[in-house]
Structures are given as structure tokens and as C-alpha cells.
Write a protein that holds these residues in place. Structure first.
Motif, PDB file in Angstrom:
ATOM      1  N   SER A 164       0.818  -1.217   0.000  1.00  0.00           N
ATOM      2  CA  SER A 164       0.000   0.000   0.000  1.00  0.00           C
ATOM      3  C   SER A 164       0.853   1.269   0.000  1.00  0.00           C
ATOM      4  O   SER A 164       0.576   2.219  -0.727  1.00  0.00           O
ATOM      5  N   TRP A 165       1.899   1.277   0.818  1.00  0.00           N
ATOM      6  CA  TRP A 165       2.717   2.474   0.918  1.00  0.00           C
ATOM      7  C   TRP A 165       3.808   2.515  -0.144  1.00  0.00           C
ATOM      8  O   TRP A 165       4.390   3.568  -0.388  1.00  0.00           O
ATOM      9  N   LYS A 166       4.111   1.349  -0.745  1.00  0.00           N
ATOM     10  CA  LYS A 166       5.182   1.258  -1.754  1.00  0.00           C
ATOM     11  C   LYS A 166       6.530   1.687  -1.174  1.00  0.00           C
ATOM     12  O   LYS A 166       7.320   2.378  -1.822  1.00  0.00           O
ATOM     13  N   CYS A 167       6.806   1.272   0.071  1.00  0.00           N
ATOM     14  CA  CYS A 167       8.056   1.593   0.735  1.00  0.00           C
ATOM     15  C   CYS A 167       8.814   0.316   1.070  1.00  0.00           C
ATOM     16  O   CYS A 167       8.233  -0.768   1.158  1.00  0.00           O
ATOM     17  N   GLY A 168      10.119   0.449   1.277  1.00  0.00           N
ATOM     18  CA  GLY A 168      10.891  -0.672   1.769  1.00  0.00           C
ATOM     19  C   GLY A 168      10.605  -0.898   3.238  1.00  0.00           C
ATOM     20  O   GLY A 168      10.193   0.022   3.959  1.00  0.00           O
TER      21      GLY A 168
END
Length: 217
Positions: A164-168
Motif C-alpha cells: 500500500s505504501w510502496k516503501c521498503g
């Protein structure tokens, strides 16, 4: 995470190589272990006594990779009420100086504290709203050594952050220096430094630490 813009500075090795500088801001709620993570990476140190971060500090470890020198400027930022909306807010509060020009952000939370996760959740959205361009954000769950006290399943958090956040996403233990090196490796991959080679933590730091710098081969 999207690659960040690289900043080139002074020459190295008789002018054959250039130093590339990346500014990284480490943020999080009080007591999550931001400073402990940074100090483990820079100097293999961990303080058993908790000392709240009250002023902004800058660490500048240097990494050697493929005949290139990469200098990290790590901003250890005290807890802030909100991400600065503009340059005036950034420079009027000494804790926030340099935040808006960071090439990447590390948002740290305590896996045993739900409120600390909510803090970085809000902070992440503020960063996205305030920055004109996309910037890499790495979410870090600290205090993995207290795994039995965690308040949210790791899989649930990882799916939210990655999908959802497209973060590592990385979990670590600053106390035991577990996966701290991996954290910074993932960070550098996020800013387009996938070719960086790391040595074992026990041998990567030598006398250069006295100058607040470390060489990672």
C-alpha cells in the motif's frame, strides 16, 4: 522506492573518483531507537541508558564502493510535531533544518508500541504531501529483540508498507546490532546504489571512526 538525485562534491584518489553525497533523515517517535541504530552503524556502539534526542545531530560516514566514494549525511532528528510545510518552517525550527532537501527518509517505529507506528504513518503522508517530487522512504521496525511483546504481526505491517505504501521495510535490533547493516544496504539500494559492497560489521570500522567516518568495502 524511487532513485534519488545524487550530489557530487570534492574529488578523491588524485582526482580519478568523485565523492557522491546522500543526505538521509532518520525520524520517529520518542524512544524508538533512532540514535541507537545510527550509532551502531557508524561506531558499533549501544548505550544501555536511554537519553532522549533533544537536538538535531549529523553523522557523516563514508562508504567505498567499486572505486567510488559515497558519503552519507545522516540527520538524527528529534521528534517533531509535523513535517515542515515550507522552507520557512524548516529553518525556523532548528530540529527540522535540512529535512526538506533529504534524498531519502528512514522512519523508525518500535514494534512494541502501536502509537509509534501511527506516528510514522502520519509523518510519511506529510512527507508525500510536502515534497514536490517522489523520494525514497524506508520503514524500520526496531527492537526485534523484544519480539514477544510486539503489538502487530510482522506480516501485516510488511504487507501494508510494501503493497500500500510502496516503501521498503526492514526490522532490526539496535541493541544487538541485528540487521542494522541490512537496513542501510536496503536504503542505498533505494537511492540507486545497488552495487555497493559491504564488509562484515566487525571489520568495516577502523581508526576513521575517530573522525566520525567509516569505510565500508
Amino acid at each position: 522506492m524511487v532513485p534519488a538525485r545524487r550530489t557530487r562534491s570534492w574529488s578523491h584518489t588524485s582526482g580519478r573518483a568523485m565523492v557522491e553525497t546522500f543526505k538521509v533523515a532518520v525520524l520517529g517517535a520518542p524512544g524508538v531507537g533512532k540514535t541507537s541504530i545510527i550509532r551502531q552503524f557508524v561506531s558499533n556502539e549501544f548505550g544501555e541508558t536511554y537519553a532522549p534526542t533533544r537536538t538535531r545531530a549529523v553523522y557523516a560516514p563514508a562508504l567505498v564502493m567499486n572505486e567510488r566514494v559515497l558519503e552519507l549525511r545522516i540527520l538524527d532528528v528529534p521528534p517533531i510535531a509535523s513535517f515542515p510545510l515550507n522552507s520557512f518552517q524548516e529553518w525556523s525550527d532548528t530540529r527540522c533544518r535540512g529535512l526538506r532537501s533529504a534524498h531519502a527518509y528512514v522512519l523508525v517505529y518500535d514494534i512494541c508500541c502501536f502509537e509509534s507506528f501511527e506516528y510514522i504513518k502520519v509523518l510519511r503522508q506529510q512527507i508525500l504531501d510536502c515534497r514536490a517530487t517522489e523520494v525514497p522512504i524506508l520503514i524500520v521496525g526496531n527492537k526485534r529483540d523484544l519480539q514477544r511483546r510486539r503489538v502487530m504481526p510482522r506480516r501485516t505491517v510488511a504487507q501494508l508498507v510494501k503493497k500500500s505504501w510502496k516503501c521498503g521495510y526492514v526490522e532490526c535490533s539496535a541493541k544487538h546490532n541485528w540487521r542494522v547493516l541490512l537496513l542501510f544496504r536496503e536504503l542505498l539500494r533505494g537511492v540507486g546504489c545497488g552495487g555497493c559492497k559491504f564488509a562484515h560489521p566487525s571489520i568495516r570500522l577502523h581508526g576513521a571512526l575517530r573522525r566520525n567516518r567509516c569505510s565500508v568495502m
